[in-house]
Design a protein around this motif. Structure first.
Motif: not given
Length: 413
Positions: A146-148, A167-168, A278-280, A291-292
């Protein structure tokens, strides 16, 4: 079983889709030696493979030789007998099975507008594939990185910005509502609480092989040891407040709350993430899109149970309340209400407000806060602790909430 080589596992699984392994870097070793999370780069060896990865990753490369960033989650746990395995081990192992099912079978049904990693390959569906004998006993999943697209990662026990909070909430509302009307009529295939599921499997009964029947990892049925400790903790105000009897029932306040939150086929029940913090999550650079990940505890429940942890552990206090000074008892503040109204309006926008009325939603929210406080009181508090405790004191003293809870339980009997 010797520890598997992530490079070898990745190479085997990529080969099923005409991909070569370019690199494999360990990002994280999982808790208690249960496995690895690795970043891998794969190269397409054919145009067909490239087209498949383009679609999966949402990019346009389209030629053989193109490379793609992927993630390998590899589970190879310490060997323990299922006859005497402790609840924590069982919970972890079942959670990895649930997560793999989610990525392979549930994610394709969610649609592209819910940001979650898509699965390329998994050991769940490896029958007949080359190298399957080497992978037996492993739980391995290769999915899109997901990181890009979401390059900003949440930090452990960190608070989010206001934009990220919105957003969450939007992501959660979309995720929760998407499963309405799509849940199966029969729940036989859902995974029971760890000790119950283990007993069912040992007894040769039906095996839960989908998602958790009760999403999350803090609900009372799977935290009886911690609850027993809270019952005996005479120094905690929450021992009497939550473990004492509820009116004339033989159940405690905490047990009645847990009963109310247990999935029972109500129309507003949905899939819940089960470990919202937040960590997830990852976000875009502007924080507007989220994005979770980490779906080990995805299952059925009320969406407000996800919100209870989010608000306590990841939402800045100054968004929830206007004054940093918190009274002993705290009613719902304007900031808290604004967040809840934003979530609910997004949640019911395709169903209409009457589908999940504010009055019912608010009572469910209050009950979820009480249940989350029960877990924290038995496990250890963190996050917006004073806010949570002040809110729960207020809720427990509210005769309207108590009457509603009693009426709801009586109607379920």
């Amino acid at each position: 079983m010797s520890s598997p080589d992530p490079n070898r596992v990745a190479s085997i699984m990529l080969s099923w889709h005409s991909l070569d392994l370019v690199s494999c870097t360990t990002l994280q070793r999982l808790w208690a030696g249960y496995g690895y999370i690795c970043a891998i780069t794969a190269r397409a060896t054919s145009k067909k493979a490239a087209e498949h990865l383009d679609k999966l990753c949402g990019v346009e490369s389209g030629t053989d030789g193109s490379t793609y960033p992927l993630i390998l989650k590899l589970i190879s746990p310490p060997k323990k007998s299922s006859d005497n395995a402790d609840e924590g081990h069982l919970r972890k192992m079942l959670s990895y099975e649930v997560e793999q099912y989610f990525y392979t079978h549930t994610v394709p049904l969610l649609g592209d507008d819910i940001a979650v990693a898509k699965c390329l390959a998994s050991t769940r569906d490896m029958n007949g594939h080359e190298g399957e004998d080497e992978l037996k006993g492993l739980i391995a999943t290769v999915m899109v990185d997901l990181r890009p697209k979401y390059p900003v990662s949440g930090e452990k026990r960190a608070v989010l910005s206001g934009v990220q909070v919105h957003g969450a909430l939007d992501w959660l509302a979309r995720f929760h509502s998407r499963s309405w009307g799509r849940l199966p009529d029969s729940l036989d295939q859902y995974v029971l609480p760890p000790l119950e599921e283990n007993k069912r499997r040992q007894g040769g009964g039906k095996v839960g092989k989908e998602l958790w029947l009760n999403g999350g990892y803090t609900y009372l049925a799977t935290r009886r040891k911690e609850y027993a400790s809270l019952v005996d903790d005479s120094y905690s105000e929450w021992s009497e407040a939550l473990c004492g009897p509820f009116e004339d029932l033989k159940l405690s306040v905490a047990e009645v709350v847990a009963l109310l939150l247990t999935p029972s086929g109500r129309p507003m029940e949905s899939l819940i993430h089960g470990d919202v913090k937040s960590e997830n999550l990852f976000t875009t650079r502007d924080g507007e899109r989220v994005a979770f990940f980490d779906f080990q505890y995805v299952g059925l429940g009320l969406g407000v149970c996800d919100l209870a942890k989010l608000f306590t552990c990841s939402v800045p206090l100054d968004i929830l309340v206007d004054d940093e000074y918190l009274p002993d008892q705290l009613a719902m503040s304007d900031g808290e209400r604004r967040l809840l109204e934003r979530y609910r309006s997004f949640l019911v926008r395709d169903k209409g407000s009457d589908f999940y009325e504010w009055k019912t939603f608010k009572r469910h929210w209050e009950t979820a806060l009480v249940d989350w406080c029960r877990f924290q009181a038995s496990w250890g508090f963190w996050g917006n602790t004073e806010w949570l405790e002040a809110r729960v004191r207020s809720i427990l003293s509210d005769s309207g909430w108590r009457d509603w809870l009693r009426g709801s339980i009586d109607s379920q009997a």
